[in-house]
Design a protein around this motif. Sequence first.
Motif, short mmCIF file in Angstrom:
data_model
loop_
_atom_site.label_atom_id
_atom_site.label_comp_id
_atom_site.label_asym_id
_atom_site.label_seq_id
_atom_site.Cartn_x
_atom_site.Cartn_y
_atom_site.Cartn_z
N GLU A 391 -3.68 -10.31 -103.88
CA GLU A 391 -4.83 -10.77 -103.61
C GLU A 391 -4.95 -12.18 -102.97
N GLN A 392 -4.18 -13.07 -103.80
CA GLN A 392 -3.82 -14.46 -103.39
C GLN A 392 -3.13 -14.72 -102.31
N VAL A 393 -1.88 -13.82 -101.85
CA VAL A 393 -1.08 -13.66 -100.69
C VAL A 393 -1.94 -13.41 -99.43
N GLU A 394 -2.80 -12.41 -99.71
CA GLU A 394 -3.62 -11.97 -98.60
C GLU A 394 -4.76 -13.34 -98.07
N GLU A 395 -5.13 -13.84 -99.09
CA GLU A 395 -6.27 -15.16 -98.79
C GLU A 395 -5.42 -16.23 -98.33
N LEU A 396 -4.23 -16.38 -98.81
CA LEU A 396 -3.51 -17.54 -98.25
C LEU A 396 -3.09 -17.51 -96.80
N VAL A 397 -2.89 -16.17 -96.47
CA VAL A 397 -2.37 -15.93 -95.10
C VAL A 397 -3.42 -16.07 -94.16
N PHE A 398 -4.55 -15.37 -94.49
CA PHE A 398 -5.78 -15.47 -93.50
C PHE A 398 -6.61 -16.85 -93.87
N LYS A 399 -6.56 -17.52 -94.78
CA LYS A 399 -7.17 -18.55 -94.92
C LYS A 399 -8.82 -18.24 -94.74
N GLY A 400 -9.37 -17.29 -95.20
CA GLY A 400 -10.75 -17.16 -95.05
C GLY A 400 -11.16 -16.59 -93.60
N GLN A 401 -10.05 -16.44 -92.55
CA GLN A 401 -10.55 -15.81 -91.42
C GLN A 401 -10.87 -14.25 -91.67
N VAL A 402 -11.53 -13.92 -90.51
CA VAL A 402 -12.01 -12.65 -90.57
C VAL A 402 -10.61 -11.53 -90.43
N LYS A 403 -10.48 -10.58 -91.11
CA LYS A 403 -9.36 -9.68 -91.40
C LYS A 403 -9.40 -8.51 -90.32
N GLN A 404 -10.45 -8.19 -89.75
CA GLN A 404 -10.52 -6.87 -88.94
C GLN A 404 -9.49 -6.98 -87.89
N SER A 405 -9.05 -5.78 -87.38
CA SER A 405 -8.07 -5.53 -86.43
C SER A 405 -8.58 -6.29 -85.01
N GLY A 406 -9.84 -6.35 -84.92
CA GLY A 406 -10.26 -6.96 -83.55
C GLY A 406 -10.12 -8.36 -83.56
N SER A 407 -9.61 -9.16 -84.46
CA SER A 407 -9.37 -10.55 -84.30
C SER A 407 -8.59 -10.95 -83.35
N THR A 408 -8.72 -12.38 -82.99
CA THR A 408 -7.66 -12.67 -81.67
C THR A 408 -6.73 -13.70 -82.62
N PHE A 409 -5.67 -13.60 -82.65
CA PHE A 409 -4.60 -14.21 -83.14
C PHE A 409 -3.43 -14.56 -82.05
N ILE A 410 -2.95 -15.88 -82.17
CA ILE A 410 -1.84 -16.22 -81.29
C ILE A 410 -0.72 -16.12 -81.90
N THR A 411 0.20 -15.33 -81.50
CA THR A 411 1.44 -14.88 -82.04
C THR A 411 2.82 -15.31 -81.37
N ASN A 412 2.89 -15.97 -80.48
CA ASN A 412 3.70 -16.40 -79.51
C ASN A 412 3.93 -17.95 -79.51
N VAL A 413 5.07 -18.31 -79.61
CA VAL A 413 5.38 -19.64 -79.27
C VAL A 413 5.22 -20.34 -78.17
N ARG A 414 5.35 -19.62 -77.09
CA ARG A 414 4.97 -20.02 -75.75
C ARG A 414 3.54 -20.26 -75.48
#
Length: 477
Positions: A391-414
């Motif tokens: 549970e704590q790992v999940e909380e640390l990763v998302f930091k309270g952000q919405v976890k639904q698959s529709g969330s927009t995340f930047i995954t690219n260094v460029r």
Amino acid sequence: MEDTIAAVATAYGEGGIGIVRISGEQALPILNRIFQPMRKNRIQGNPDIRFQPEGFGTTIGEPIVNRRLTYGHVIDWETSQVLDEVLAVYMKGPYTYTAEDVVEVNCHGSIVALRKVLALILKSGARLADPGEFTKRAFLNGRLDLTQAEAVIDLIRAKSDRSFDVALSQLDGKLSQTIQEIRSKLMDQLVSLTVNIDYPDEDIEEITYESLLNNLLVINDMIVKLIDSADTGRIIKEGFKVAIVGKPNVGKSSLMNALLKENRAIVTDIPGTTRDTIVEDMTIRNIPIKLIDTAGIHYTEDQVEKIGIEKSKESFNQADLILLILDGSQALSKEDEEIIQVVGQRKAMILLNKMDLGQVIEEEALREKLPQAVFIKAAVKDGQGIREIEEQVEELVFKGQVKQSGSTFITNVRQVELLRLAKSSLEDGIQMARLGEALEFIEIDVKRGFELLGEIIGETVSESIIDEVFSRFCLGK
């Protein structure tokens, strides 16, 4: 006329099916040259008799039809040798992956069959595709933008359901839409700035510094939100590195086995069983995790143990999270104190293990030493505390952000770097708006931010950057 390209589109190795892909104007002529359609016909009640060719080049069965699989044989047109029994499909552009005419030949999944069929296709007029060239053509032909093209490789390399969902969302254009929305708002400001600069005497709405500042602040907040998602996006894509550290015999290997749900590390009552780092990939709550079990940190004269301990210390710098295990049934030792000092202000989770034996460790004093850490009480050998860790790992990763698959995340260094540059440029414009500087200067910064965002989706990107992006792709994609 652009070259017609070909490559094996499936992974090399033994399998039921292997696919050779062709793209370009000569895709269908090449297929017609190497492929002989066949069909079964009922003759005198016998369903197994086939029409046989009277000579090479005779077409047996139905002609090739757009988007319909056709059964037949690949035949070397020089030797009349049958190379493989295949299913072939022709797909007319622009409604294809590359937006060009595409042919896919489904061979038996043998390296030999794929190599022979590909060699015949190359001999028939195609050239071998560069890595990522099929997707590059999809980008150049307007079927994908650059974020969608980069999402293709993320889909291929996805390590968890979550990373796959994020990549699929980007391929579907969600990130592109967000970038386009920000650029559209910037364009509105550029239009207002340009009109007020070039046509100050016309009957137009005069721009005010207050409205300009407010609009730029809103746009900047949108960029900041995307940048803030980058750490989570990187973890979703590459994995969350968790280093299990502690002195010998506190339960590090037991914890690793409990999290992996298998006996990966040797567990004994003898201290120092683990002499090297053990790295395992796993998922927790659909988050890819790189779990690192380290050698117990303590003083030793054993040279092998010393090497393992040095590797353990290196893990501190590489880890996204340090999972420090302490024996809760004992007071802190000198070795514990030294490890705590090394942990310092790093992101850490403190596991007070062996609590089933009774708590002796002074928890309050420990919390004062590690005020930023998360504390969990556990008895790992009985499975207690494992759910809380997840549970704590999940909380640390998302930091309270919405976890639904529709969330927009930047995954690219460029993409992250370009967003940061756009933010910096926009903040310069915001500062000048606050100071009431000339609109011409503000326009320069806003336009620069607009162009940098365009590089993310590929609208203003240079050819060298395009080549760099697609060079990371595998052959045949």
